[in-house]
Write a protein that holds these residues in place. Structure first.
Motif, PDB file in Angstrom:
ATOM      1  N   ALA A  66      -0.719   7.686 -41.989  1.00  0.00           N
ATOM      2  CA  ALA A  66       0.639   8.190 -41.378  1.00  0.00           C
ATOM      3  C   ALA A  66       0.918   7.667 -40.046  1.00  0.00           C
ATOM      4  N   ILE A  67      -0.236   7.328 -39.260  1.00  0.00           N
ATOM      5  CA  ILE A  67       0.375   6.605 -38.036  1.00  0.00           C
ATOM      6  C   ILE A  67       0.774   5.368 -38.202  1.00  0.00           C
ATOM      7  N   ASN A  68       0.145   4.484 -39.089  1.00  0.00           N
ATOM      8  CA  ASN A  68       0.681   3.294 -39.567  1.00  0.00           C
ATOM      9  C   ASN A  68       1.994   3.218 -40.108  1.00  0.00           C
ATOM     10  N   GLY A  69       2.261   4.173 -40.823  1.00  0.00           N
ATOM     11  CA  GLY A  69       3.589   4.593 -41.250  1.00  0.00           C
ATOM     12  C   GLY A  69       4.614   5.165 -40.502  1.00  0.00           C
ATOM     13  N   GLY A  70       4.373   4.993 -39.071  1.00  0.00           N
ATOM     14  CA  GLY A  70       5.318   5.486 -38.075  1.00  0.00           C
ATOM     15  C   GLY A  70       5.526   7.209 -38.024  1.00  0.00           C
ATOM     16  N   GLU A  71       4.713   7.643 -38.707  1.00  0.00           N
ATOM     17  CA  GLU A  71       4.701   9.218 -38.590  1.00  0.00           C
ATOM     18  C   GLU A  71       3.791   9.746 -37.365  1.00  0.00           C
ATOM     19  N   LEU A  72       4.236  11.125 -37.063  1.00  0.00           N
ATOM     20  CA  LEU A  72       3.539  11.674 -36.190  1.00  0.00           C
ATOM     21  C   LEU A  72       2.432  12.455 -36.657  1.00  0.00           C
ATOM     22  N   VAL A  73       1.072  12.500 -36.225  1.00  0.00           N
ATOM     23  CA  VAL A  73      -0.034  13.095 -36.250  1.00  0.00           C
ATOM     24  C   VAL A  73      -0.654  14.151 -35.052  1.00  0.00           C
ATOM     25  N   ALA A  74      -0.751  15.451 -35.475  1.00  0.00           N
ATOM     26  CA  ALA A  74      -1.307  16.055 -34.282  1.00  0.00           C
ATOM     27  C   ALA A  74      -2.923  16.102 -34.547  1.00  0.00           C
ATOM     28  N   PHE A  75      -3.728  15.978 -33.387  1.00  0.00           N
ATOM     29  CA  PHE A  75      -5.196  15.725 -33.491  1.00  0.00           C
ATOM     30  C   PHE A  75      -5.907  16.312 -32.451  1.00  0.00           C
ATOM     31  N   PRO A  76      -7.201  17.184 -32.714  1.00  0.00           N
ATOM     32  CA  PRO A  76      -7.893  17.344 -31.542  1.00  0.00           C
ATOM     33  C   PRO A  76      -8.354  16.347 -30.519  1.00  0.00           C
ATOM     34  N   THR A  77      -8.463  16.826 -29.221  1.00  0.00           N
ATOM     35  CA  THR A  77      -9.102  15.853 -28.385  1.00  0.00           C
ATOM     36  C   THR A  77      -9.948  16.678 -27.554  1.00  0.00           C
ATOM     37  N   ASP A  78     -10.650  16.294 -26.599  1.00  0.00           N
ATOM     38  CA  ASP A  78     -11.711  16.748 -25.686  1.00  0.00           C
ATOM     39  C   ASP A  78     -11.076  17.859 -24.989  1.00  0.00           C
ATOM     40  N   THR A  79      -9.541  17.921 -24.795  1.00  0.00           N
ATOM     41  CA  THR A  79      -9.177  18.915 -23.949  1.00  0.00           C
ATOM     42  C   THR A  79      -8.339  19.947 -24.962  1.00  0.00           C
ATOM     43  N   TYR A  80      -6.929  19.548 -25.139  1.00  0.00           N
ATOM     44  CA  TYR A  80      -5.990  20.014 -26.337  1.00  0.00           C
ATOM     45  C   TYR A  80      -5.741  19.070 -27.418  1.00  0.00           C
ATOM     46  N   PHE A  81      -4.759  19.456 -28.190  1.00  0.00           N
ATOM     47  CA  PHE A  81      -4.225  18.902 -29.262  1.00  0.00           C
ATOM     48  C   PHE A  81      -3.273  17.935 -28.600  1.00  0.00           C
ATOM     49  N   ALA A  82      -3.280  16.518 -29.146  1.00  0.00           N
ATOM     50  CA  ALA A  82      -2.339  15.494 -28.799  1.00  0.00           C
ATOM     51  C   ALA A  82      -1.381  15.350 -29.645  1.00  0.00           C
ATOM     52  N   LEU A  83      -0.294  14.843 -29.405  1.00  0.00           N
ATOM     53  CA  LEU A  83       0.892  14.432 -30.533  1.00  0.00           C
ATOM     54  C   LEU A  83       0.767  12.876 -30.626  1.00  0.00           C
ATOM     55  N   GLY A  84       0.168  12.386 -31.774  1.00  0.00           N
ATOM     56  CA  GLY A  84      -0.032  11.096 -31.861  1.00  0.00           C
ATOM     57  C   GLY A  84       0.894  10.169 -32.679  1.00  0.00           C
ATOM     58  N   ALA A  85       1.329   9.115 -32.104  1.00  0.00           N
ATOM     59  CA  ALA A  85       2.101   8.182 -32.845  1.00  0.00           C
ATOM     60  C   ALA A  85       1.255   6.950 -32.431  1.00  0.00           C
ATOM     61  N   ASP A  86       1.875   5.815 -33.419  1.00  0.00           N
ATOM     62  CA  ASP A  86       1.451   4.256 -33.087  1.00  0.00           C
ATOM     63  C   ASP A  86       1.980   3.783 -31.849  1.00  0.00           C
ATOM     64  N   GLY A  87       1.178   3.565 -30.965  1.00  0.00           N
ATOM     65  CA  GLY A  87       1.692   3.110 -29.415  1.00  0.00           C
ATOM     66  C   GLY A  87       2.177   1.665 -29.413  1.00  0.00           C
ATOM     67  N   PHE A  88       2.194   1.001 -30.457  1.00  0.00           N
ATOM     68  CA  PHE A  88       2.905  -0.297 -30.583  1.00  0.00           C
ATOM     69  C   PHE A  88       4.313   0.068 -31.550  1.00  0.00           C
ATOM     70  N   ASN A  89       4.557   1.098 -31.944  1.00  0.00           N
ATOM     71  CA  ASN A  89       5.698   1.378 -32.654  1.00  0.00           C
ATOM     72  C   ASN A  89       6.831   2.024 -31.676  1.00  0.00           C
ATOM     73  N   SER A  90       7.881   1.612 -31.226  1.00  0.00           N
ATOM     74  CA  SER A  90       8.818   2.074 -30.139  1.00  0.00           C
ATOM     75  C   SER A  90       9.378   3.266 -30.899  1.00  0.00           C
ATOM     76  N   LYS A  91       9.844   3.238 -32.101  1.00  0.00           N
ATOM     77  CA  LYS A  91      10.472   4.457 -32.724  1.00  0.00           C
ATOM     78  C   LYS A  91       9.784   5.646 -33.162  1.00  0.00           C
ATOM     79  N   ALA A  92       8.547   5.262 -33.248  1.00  0.00           N
ATOM     80  CA  ALA A  92       7.487   6.308 -33.584  1.00  0.00           C
ATOM     81  C   ALA A  92       7.232   7.163 -32.121  1.00  0.00           C
ATOM     82  N   VAL A  93       7.119   6.278 -30.932  1.00  0.00           N
ATOM     83  CA  VAL A  93       6.858   6.786 -29.812  1.00  0.00           C
ATOM     84  C   VAL A  93       8.213   7.469 -29.227  1.00  0.00           C
ATOM     85  N   GLU A  94       9.240   7.247 -29.675  1.00  0.00           N
ATOM     86  CA  GLU A  94      10.592   7.684 -29.259  1.00  0.00           C
ATOM     87  C   GLU A  94      10.545   9.189 -29.977  1.00  0.00           C
ATOM     88  N   SER A  95      10.076   9.254 -31.167  1.00  0.00           N
ATOM     89  CA  SER A  95       9.864  10.564 -31.886  1.00  0.00           C
ATOM     90  C   SER A  95       9.162  11.580 -31.256  1.00  0.00           C
TER      91      SER A  95
END
Length: 208
Positions: free
Chosen positions: A16-45
């Motif tokens: 999903a990340i590689n396809g430009g979608e958003l993925v919520a995932f757990p971290t050491d603190t809270y859930f993060a809203l993940g997108a491909d950091g190289f994909n400008s459109k995904a980050v904009e979303s």
């Protein structure tokens, strides 16, 4: 959609990340809203989904220091020493970004904040994706951060098509943020790791 954190679930999230979608995932603190950091459109979303105005930098989560190094023009030795000591963990290191990092991530500051999260699910997702993933908190702007996958799914629904149903760490403290200015380590934000702990490793520390 809630997805398990077994190997097939993590691979689903990575695809999903590689396809430009958003993925919520757990971290050491809270859930993060993940997108491909190289994909400008995904980050904009990410901004659109959070209801956050663009123009502010977005931190990137990486799987290890090698991935961090691949994103930057320079990794000063004192910052590298601190990263090697505290990663995985609550230390965000602000470094000069190279051309691979899009402007929507850096907000045209020329720098990017990178961190290796102390959470197995988060690191495995990054490894399988093969790209740095945005690490902004998975919450609506102005609302409290979220620690439970089911709450993320309730709040965002179809806007976040994949929610990895794993556990966050116990910490509620923000990461400590550091940079390097005038040949000195500067603490931009003191969080889970104290300035004194940093000072014990590299000596000269400036708290801004």
């Amino acid at each position: 959609m809630l997805i398990s954190t077994d190997n097939s679930g993590l691979l689903h999230g990575a695809n999903a990340i590689n396809g430009g979608e958003l993925v919520a995932f757990p971290t050491d603190t809270y859930f993060a809203l993940g997108a491909d950091g190289f994909n400008s459109k995904a980050v904009e979303s990410v901004f659109v989904t959070k209801g956050r105005n663009p123009g502010t930098p977005v931190p990137l989560l990486v799987s290890d220091s090698n991935m961090a190094t691949s994103l930057v023009r320079d990794f000063p030795a004192p910052l590298k020493q601190l990263a090697d000591h505290f990663w995985p963990g609550a230390l965000t290191v602000v470094l000069p970004a190279n051309d691979r990092v899009p402007d929507v991530v850096t907000a045209r500051t020329g720098t990017v904040g990178v961190r290796v999260p102390d959470n197995d699910v988060a690191r495995k997702l990054i490894e399988l994706s093969g790209v740095p993933i945005t690490g902004t908190s998975c919450n609506l702007t102005g609302r409290d951060p979220i620690k439970e996958a089911v709450v993320v799914d309730q709040v965002f629904g179809d806007q976040v098509p994949v929610v990895l149903d794993g556990a966050c760490g116990d910490s509620t403290a923000a990461s400590t943020v550091i940079s390097f200015e005038d040949k000195r380590v500067v603490v931009l934000r003191e969080g889970a790791i104290s300035a004194e702990s940093l000072r014990n490793i590299v000596g000269d520390i400036v708290v801004s």
